[in-house]
Design a protein around this motif. Structure first.
Motif, PDB file in Angstrom:
ATOM      1  N   GLU A  78      26.701  38.440 -18.476  1.00 52.00           N
ATOM      2  CA  GLU A  78      26.718  37.761 -17.174  1.00 52.00           C
ATOM      3  C   GLU A  78      26.238  36.313 -17.303  1.00 52.00           C
ATOM      4  O   GLU A  78      26.819  35.404 -16.700  1.00 52.00           O
ATOM      5  CB  GLU A  78      25.846  38.528 -16.186  1.00 52.00           C
ATOM      6  CG  GLU A  78      26.429  39.870 -15.774  1.00 52.00           C
ATOM      7  CD  GLU A  78      25.459  40.709 -14.973  1.00 52.00           C
ATOM      8  OE1 GLU A  78      25.916  41.624 -14.274  1.00 52.00           O
ATOM      9  OE2 GLU A  78      24.231  40.457 -15.046  1.00 52.00           O
ATOM     10  N   GLN A  79      25.174  36.099 -18.082  1.00 50.67           N
ATOM     11  CA  GLN A  79      24.655  34.738 -18.253  1.00 50.67           C
ATOM     12  C   GLN A  79      25.685  33.839 -18.925  1.00 50.67           C
ATOM     13  O   GLN A  79      25.965  32.729 -18.455  1.00 50.67           O
ATOM     14  CB  GLN A  79      23.369  34.785 -19.088  1.00 50.67           C
ATOM     15  CG  GLN A  79      22.187  35.388 -18.361  1.00 50.67           C
ATOM     16  CD  GLN A  79      20.967  35.505 -19.265  1.00 50.67           C
ATOM     17  OE1 GLN A  79      21.073  35.468 -20.496  1.00 50.67           O
ATOM     18  NE2 GLN A  79      19.801  35.676 -18.661  1.00 50.67           N
ATOM     19  N   THR A  82      28.791  33.234 -16.898  1.00 48.79           N
ATOM     20  CA  THR A  82      28.530  32.204 -15.888  1.00 48.79           C
ATOM     21  C   THR A  82      28.578  30.812 -16.521  1.00 48.79           C
ATOM     22  O   THR A  82      29.176  29.880 -15.965  1.00 48.79           O
ATOM     23  CB  THR A  82      27.166  32.445 -15.228  1.00 48.79           C
ATOM     24  OG1 THR A  82      27.160  33.728 -14.599  1.00 48.79           O
ATOM     25  CG2 THR A  82      26.861  31.371 -14.198  1.00 48.79           C
ATOM     26  N   ALA A  85      32.084  29.843 -17.115  1.00 45.15           N
ATOM     27  CA  ALA A  85      32.759  29.475 -15.863  1.00 45.15           C
ATOM     28  C   ALA A  85      32.385  28.061 -15.441  1.00 45.15           C
ATOM     29  O   ALA A  85      33.217  27.314 -14.900  1.00 45.15           O
ATOM     30  CB  ALA A  85      32.403  30.471 -14.765  1.00 45.15           C
ATOM     31  N   THR A 143      30.442  40.426 -14.194  1.00 43.76           N
ATOM     32  CA  THR A 143      31.075  39.472 -13.284  1.00 43.76           C
ATOM     33  C   THR A 143      30.058  38.410 -12.886  1.00 43.76           C
ATOM     34  O   THR A 143      29.122  38.720 -12.164  1.00 43.76           O
ATOM     35  CB  THR A 143      31.603  40.165 -12.016  1.00 43.76           C
ATOM     36  OG1 THR A 143      32.425  41.270 -12.404  1.00 43.76           O
ATOM     37  CG2 THR A 143      32.396  39.212 -11.153  1.00 43.76           C
ATOM     38  N   PRO A 144      30.218  37.155 -13.407  1.00 43.68           N
ATOM     39  CA  PRO A 144      31.194  36.674 -14.378  1.00 43.68           C
ATOM     40  C   PRO A 144      30.922  37.252 -15.784  1.00 43.68           C
ATOM     41  O   PRO A 144      29.854  37.789 -16.036  1.00 43.68           O
ATOM     42  CB  PRO A 144      30.990  35.157 -14.376  1.00 43.68           C
ATOM     43  CG  PRO A 144      30.222  34.850 -13.144  1.00 43.68           C
ATOM     44  CD  PRO A 144      29.367  36.056 -12.911  1.00 43.68           C
ATOM     45  N   SER A 148      36.086  36.635 -20.285  1.00 43.03           N
ATOM     46  CA  SER A 148      35.769  35.232 -20.578  1.00 43.03           C
ATOM     47  C   SER A 148      35.949  34.920 -22.055  1.00 43.03           C
ATOM     48  O   SER A 148      36.179  33.766 -22.431  1.00 43.03           O
ATOM     49  CB  SER A 148      34.333  34.907 -20.157  1.00 43.03           C
ATOM     50  OG  SER A 148      33.406  35.690 -20.901  1.00 43.03           O
TER      51      SER A 148
END
Length: 327
Positions: A78-79, A82, A85, A143-144, A148
């Motif tokens: 998640e980190q 992010t 993103a 998510t996010p 990825s």
């Protein structure tokens, strides 16, 4: 950090170094994870990566590395999902399996004596699940993070991660800047056993090494007494803040301590531009390294900037070995 200094100026210097590294053509800027160590301000690695990525424009920024057994793989996904993103195509995820601190710190981070790092391959597989495409029946998604495909590099100072990276077809980075003992064995193992994967067609090895460049060999060797003092204090279980260089280390350590410190710094490349070029070329030839990660500990920020600038100038004359800045 310097003695009696709070983290803010040290972080500001890291930002300034990253901006200069970007200007001088460095490929990436990596930050480590260390906990409960006086003199180091890099415990919240993902936060620092986001801060430095936001203060630069194009250089890749990443972890060298996240100590995966300290964290739930979902949280790491998640980190970094992010971060990816926010800064598309600029984030790297280097992963290690050490605690990044002493036994008590490991206990505080991992909460269990059973979390020894031996489950690193399983944690890695879980993390890759959260960063890749959604799999059939996957109940939990990052998510996010999901899909990825943040690039992963395995870090190590022994043969374990070299072998794992080779088997999985992942890039491998060896920490010769503080543990050079197994460098050549790890390099040979990684190249010999590498299997191509969707992530990587051929081996890609990075070598982290302490480099200090100055106008003369003598000046560089004097600046080198700062990391020598840092490692001396480390083996004495003392704070590791940066100390000013000295003309001679002879009165500061015993013969036993000198041998212990230099065993940690045995791969260091220290000297003028010509000496550093020769050292980098020899290192690339002996390890097959595709990239050199430069770690430079000097007392003043100005000396550090000058050293990184000189290494960048040298690197432009060395074929097939781009440089990265490591902190």
């Amino acid at each position: 950090m310097k003695p009696d200094e709070n983290p803010a100026p040290a972080i500001a210097r890291s930002v300034d170094l990253a901006q200069h590294a970007e200007e001088w053509g460095y490929k990436r800027f990596w930050l480590a994870e260390h906990h409960s160590i006086d003199g180091l301000a890099c415990s919240a690695t993902a936060v620092l990566i986001g801060h430095i990525a936001g203060k630069t424009n194009s250089i890749r920024v990443g972890s060298g590395g996240i100590m995966l057994p300290n964290h739930a793989p979902l949280v790491v996904a998640e980190q970094f999902g992010t971060l990816e993103a926010l800064y598309p195509g600029r984030i790297d995820l280097g992963l290690g399996r050490a605690p990044g601190g002493d036994f008590h710190t490991m206990r505080a981070l991992r909460r269990s004596l059973q979390q020894s790092g031996d489950d690193f391959p399983e944690l890695l597989e879980e993390l890759r699940t959260y960063l890749g495409p959604v799999r059939a029946g996957q109940a939990v998604k990052a998510t996010p993070g999901q899909n990825s495909n943040v690039p992963i590099t395995l870090l190590g100072s022994s043969l374990f991660s070299a072998q794992l990276a080779a088997r999985l077809g992942l890039p491998f980075a060896f920490a010769a800047h503080f543990a050079p003992e197994y460098l050549y064995a790890a390099a040979d193992l990684y190249h010999r056993e590498f299997k191509a994967s969707a992530a990587l067609e051929k081996p890609y090895m990075m070598v982290g090494v302490q480099i200090i460049a100055a106008e003369t060999d003598g000046e560089a060797q004097r600046l080198f007494t700062t990391p020598q003092q840092r490692f001396l204090r480390l083996i004495r279980s003392q704070p590791v803040e940066l100390l000013p260089p000295v003309d001679s280390m002879d009165m500061l350590w015993t013969d036993f301590e000198r041998a212990a410190v230099m065993s940690k710094l045995g791969a260091a490349i220290v000297g003028s531009n010509a000496t550093v070029k020769e050292g980098i070329e020899r290192l690339v030839e002996r390890t097959g390294a595709s990239e050199i990660i430069v770690a430079t500990d000097t007392f003043t920020h100005e000396a550090r900037l000058e050293s990184y600038k000189r290494v960048a100038e040298v690197a432009r004359t060395v074929e097939s070995a781009p440089v990265s800045a490591g902190l």
